[in-house]
Design an enzyme around this catalytic site. Sequence first.
Site, PDB file in Angstrom:
ATOM      1  N   SER A  92       0.865  -1.173   0.000  1.00 51.35           N
ATOM      2  CA  SER A  92       0.000   0.000   0.000  1.00 51.35           C
ATOM      3  C   SER A  92       0.901   1.221   0.000  1.00 51.35           C
ATOM      4  O   SER A  92       2.058   1.144   0.429  1.00 51.35           O
ATOM      5  CB  SER A  92      -0.859  -0.001   1.268  1.00 51.35           C
ATOM      6  OG  SER A  92      -1.459   1.258   1.491  1.00 51.35           O
ATOM      7  N   TYR A 105      -1.485  -0.731  10.939  1.00 48.47           N
ATOM      8  CA  TYR A 105      -1.575  -1.009   9.503  1.00 48.47           C
ATOM      9  C   TYR A 105      -0.282  -0.568   8.817  1.00 48.47           C
ATOM     10  O   TYR A 105       0.290  -1.310   8.007  1.00 48.47           O
ATOM     11  CB  TYR A 105      -2.790  -0.278   8.905  1.00 48.47           C
ATOM     12  CG  TYR A 105      -2.979  -0.492   7.434  1.00 48.47           C
ATOM     13  CD1 TYR A 105      -3.432  -1.714   6.938  1.00 48.47           C
ATOM     14  CD2 TYR A 105      -2.717   0.524   6.524  1.00 48.47           C
ATOM     15  CE1 TYR A 105      -3.612  -1.916   5.580  1.00 48.47           C
ATOM     16  CE2 TYR A 105      -2.899   0.335   5.158  1.00 48.47           C
ATOM     17  CZ  TYR A 105      -3.345  -0.888   4.694  1.00 48.47           C
ATOM     18  OH  TYR A 105      -3.529  -1.082   3.345  1.00 48.47           O
TER      19      TYR A 105
END
Length: 183
Positions: A92, A105
């Site tokens: 990501s 995350y």
Amino acid sequence: RNLPFGGTRIPCNLRDPESITNAFTTIDTSAPQLDILVNCAGIGLTKALHETSYDEIINTLGTNLKGVILTSVEAYKRMLKFGSGHIINVSSTTGIKARDMETIYAASKFGIRGFTESLRLEAKPHGIRVTGVYPGGMRTAFWDGSEKDISAYMDPEIVAGQIVHALKSDASICPSEVVIERS
């Protein structure tokens, strides 16, 4: 179940090493050689660190980071036998630039980046290519249940096309990373 591109769906729990081993054993029985691994599974966690439970931490790191590492290990062992292959780890843009309220995350995605970069260096002399892919937000089921407006997010088919482009690149080069941001 048979998939449209001729593959077979093999169930696998990325948090369970035995499930990963079983999935690769199944692959071994159906294909003489493993050429490509695209790690593209993950979960999100947007939450203040002090409100994050230990279970949420373990689940996020287990799925996003441990799952990528364990599946890469299994694929890499098989690719070493043939001196070729391509591992693509989809992370990501949060693995490049941290964001507020995404502490755990971000830790999982930054971990994928470090692992992928190190594996690329280790794999290169063996003829195995390793690429990190860092997409921004995409319109997928990942956001189901979220109140976030994802109307401006990317179409996953366009991102998949960029991954295919990296896979089709000449074997004499290795795209080390592909960063895909919304325009």
